[in-house]
Design an enzyme around this catalytic site. Sequence first.
Site, PDB file in Angstrom:
ATOM      1  CE  LYS A  22      -1.711   1.734   4.009  1.00 47.81           C
ATOM      2  NZ  LYS A  22      -1.558   3.189   4.180  1.00 47.81           N
ATOM      3  CG  ASN A  23       2.498   2.747   3.576  1.00 43.96           C
ATOM      4  OD1 ASN A  23       1.314   3.064   3.418  1.00 43.96           O
ATOM      5  ND2 ASN A  23       3.040   2.571   4.767  1.00 43.96           N
ATOM      6  CB  CYS A 118      -4.255   6.690  11.011  1.00 45.30           C
ATOM      7  SG  CYS A 118      -4.678   5.205  10.113  1.00 45.30           S
ATOM      8  NE  ARG A 123       0.806  10.310  10.131  1.00 38.72           N
ATOM      9  CZ  ARG A 123       0.368   9.259   9.468  1.00 38.72           C
ATOM     10  NH1 ARG A 123      -0.858   8.842   9.630  1.00 38.72           N
ATOM     11  NH2 ARG A 123       1.122   8.612   8.635  1.00 38.72           N
ATOM     12  CG  ASP A 308       3.004   1.507   9.434  1.00 41.49           C
ATOM     13  OD1 ASP A 308       2.662   2.360  10.275  1.00 41.49           O
ATOM     14  OD2 ASP A 308       3.121   1.757   8.224  1.00 41.49           O
ATOM     15  NE  ARG A 400      -7.017   4.731   5.324  1.00 41.30           N
ATOM     16  CZ  ARG A 400      -6.128   5.264   6.128  1.00 41.30           C
ATOM     17  NH1 ARG A 400      -6.406   5.491   7.386  1.00 41.30           N
ATOM     18  NH2 ARG A 400      -4.938   5.604   5.685  1.00 41.30           N
TER      19      ARG A 400
HETATM   20  C1  UD1 Z   1       4.579   6.775   6.242  1.00 41.64           C
HETATM   21  C2  UD1 Z   1       3.623   5.604   6.073  1.00 41.64           C
HETATM   22  C3  UD1 Z   1       3.052   5.200   7.426  1.00 41.64           C
HETATM   23  C4  UD1 Z   1       4.189   4.918   8.411  1.00 41.64           C
HETATM   24  C5  UD1 Z   1       5.164   6.082   8.472  1.00 41.64           C
HETATM   25  C6  UD1 Z   1       6.382   5.805   9.336  1.00 41.64           C
HETATM   26  C7  UD1 Z   1       2.729   5.988   3.853  1.00 41.64           C
HETATM   27  C8  UD1 Z   1       1.559   6.301   3.016  1.00 41.64           C
HETATM   28  N1  UD1 Z   1       2.550   6.018   5.193  1.00 41.64           N
HETATM   29  O1  UD1 Z   1       3.823   7.857   6.750  1.00 41.64           O
HETATM   30  O2  UD1 Z   1       2.253   4.034   7.243  1.00 41.64           O
HETATM   31  O3  UD1 Z   1       3.635   4.704   9.698  1.00 41.64           O
HETATM   32  O4  UD1 Z   1       5.624   6.400   7.142  1.00 41.64           O
HETATM   33  O5  UD1 Z   1       7.039   4.666   8.890  1.00 41.64           O
HETATM   34  O6  UD1 Z   1       3.797   5.668   3.353  1.00 41.64           O
HETATM   35  N2  UD1 Z   1       6.761  14.451  10.663  1.00 41.64           N
HETATM   36  C9  UD1 Z   1       6.940  15.778  10.974  1.00 41.64           C
HETATM   37  N3  UD1 Z   1       6.945  16.685   9.948  1.00 41.64           N
HETATM   38  C10 UD1 Z   1       6.804  16.327   8.644  1.00 41.64           C
HETATM   39  C11 UD1 Z   1       6.621  14.965   8.330  1.00 41.64           C
HETATM   40  C12 UD1 Z   1       6.612  14.050   9.374  1.00 41.64           C
HETATM   41  O7  UD1 Z   1       7.084  16.134  12.150  1.00 41.64           O
HETATM   42  O8  UD1 Z   1       6.835  17.195   7.759  1.00 41.64           O
HETATM   43  C13 UD1 Z   1       6.737  13.456  11.762  1.00 41.64           C
HETATM   44  C14 UD1 Z   1       5.374  12.781  11.861  1.00 41.64           C
HETATM   45  O9  UD1 Z   1       4.487  13.549  12.644  1.00 41.64           O
HETATM   46  C15 UD1 Z   1       5.719  11.453  12.499  1.00 41.64           C
HETATM   47  C16 UD1 Z   1       7.111  11.158  11.948  1.00 41.64           C
HETATM   48  O10 UD1 Z   1       7.617  12.389  11.460  1.00 41.64           O
HETATM   49  O11 UD1 Z   1       5.799  11.593  13.899  1.00 41.64           O
HETATM   50  C17 UD1 Z   1       7.129  10.114  10.830  1.00 41.64           C
HETATM   51  O12 UD1 Z   1       6.377  10.580   9.751  1.00 41.64           O
HETATM   52  P1  UD1 Z   1       6.677  10.163   8.233  1.00 41.64           P
HETATM   53  O13 UD1 Z   1       7.901   9.329   8.155  1.00 41.64           O
HETATM   54  O14 UD1 Z   1       6.607  11.409   7.413  1.00 41.64           O
HETATM   55  O15 UD1 Z   1       5.416   9.250   7.933  1.00 41.64           O
HETATM   56  P2  UD1 Z   1       4.421   9.343   6.723  1.00 41.64           P
HETATM   57  O16 UD1 Z   1       5.164   9.542   5.453  1.00 41.64           O
HETATM   58  O17 UD1 Z   1       3.288  10.236   7.052  1.00 41.64           O
END
Ligand code: UD1
Length: 422
Positions: A22-23, A118, A123, A308, A400
């Site tokens: 999915k991701n 979620c 985030r 995850d 999802r």
């Molecule tokens: C992706 C995955 C999700 C997984 C996560 C971590 C997808 C669609 N989703 O989510 O399933 O749980 O990686 O492996 O691929 N953060 C910030 N600022 C930002 C971006 C992120 O502070 O601009 C923080 C987030 O709040 C979180 C952490 O960084 O605490 C990790 O986020 P990130 O690695 O960006 O996860 P996603 O890409 O949203």
Amino acid sequence: MDSIIVTGGAPLSGKIAIAGAKNAALTLMPCTLLSDEPLTLTNAPRLSDMRTMSQLLQSLGAEVTSMQDGKVVVLSSHGLTSTHADYEIVRKMRASNLVLGPLLARFHEAEVSLPGGCAIGARPMDIHITALEAMGAEIDLRDGYLYAKAPGGLKGAKVPLRFASVGATENTLMAATLAKGTTVIENAAREPEIVDLAKCLRAMGAQIEGEGTSTIIVQGVDRLHAATHRVVTDRIELGTYMLAPVIAGGEVECLGGKMELVSAFAEKLDACGVAVTETPDGLHVKNRNGRHAAVDVTTEPFPGFPTDLQAQMMAMLCTAEGTSVLEEKIFENRFMHAPELMRMGAEIEVHGGTATVRGVERLKGAPVMATDLRASVSLILAGLAAEGETRVNRVYHLDRGYEQVEQKLSAVGARIERVQGE
Ligand code: UD1
């Protein structure tokens, strides 16, 4: 809303085919925005998040066609009509923010609503924004939207990420493929989904080196072209089904599974006394005689233990022999499954980002509430070994991220059924 009813106590035996990730698919689909020629994805997972991403891309004027029962998706952005990603679609799924980088790179502008997804933490998107600004974008936040423009196009730059965010690495990588000059992404995420994205972009003509390491170097090109790409195996679905026989008893072969996708997770299973072996077709997991041992787990960016899989691992540790400590380091609010597992007789104490699980001999079936995607499946796993019936309510999050979960588990002997809600 649908519910899933699991009756515990049936040991498992057989094979489960693991779907495409999915991701990975959710970052591969927006790659269509980078080119006016078609992109074909094979081994696509059949999930509601895929339909949401299709809707979002179609709302921008892209053509999205599903074939072979959804396993092949053909996308084309030759006649894009809009660069506005609307709140009504974006709010359903955080991964919608992955249209930002490609739109900005090809059309030099984008309006993207801040995402939903979620409810597992704040985030924010600051890392994405800082990275794209380093490449010359001007980004304003107004009325819940990011208004981004790059007059004259994005420019290659040194882009250090303050944290190895998966989404920010993906947005920056996609954007850099069409930027002028060289982009160096430092402290890049190293997840297999990033490697898969780089492979797909390279098949489209991008010049990328270093994916899978902390430094990714991209040489911008003028245009990208048509390509066909096979989506990598879903390591989270893989890990989830690897836990099923550990919890329920028996053995399962996960077809398409590869050790390199789940090595930190498999090490923890090994520490619990569970045998994981590589087969020509995937990974085979057999539960050990007697209870599995407790183990401590800390979630980390790849190659560490994935956040995850934390909820599913907790479900397994509820019946381990001894006490386990789980530390959640990626998301600040990701123990919502704990109180639900406690309704089933688990002994868990949560303090901030740490959960202490005292293993009990057996869980008891109960009505429980699915609060997010991975929490939903953790409750189903827990139900596999619980005494009596577990009814998991509000399972829309499950759809999802997991295709045909009832079919896959019942085919290996689990007693599980879906009941339609009013
Ligand atoms: C992706 C995955 C999700 C997984 C996560 C971590 C997808 C669609 N989703 O989510 O399933 O749980 O990686 O492996 O691929 N953060 C910030 N600022 C930002 C971006 C992120 O502070 O601009 C923080 C987030 O709040 C979180 C952490 O960084 O605490 C990790 O986020 P990130 O690695 O960006 O996860 P996603 O890409 O949203």
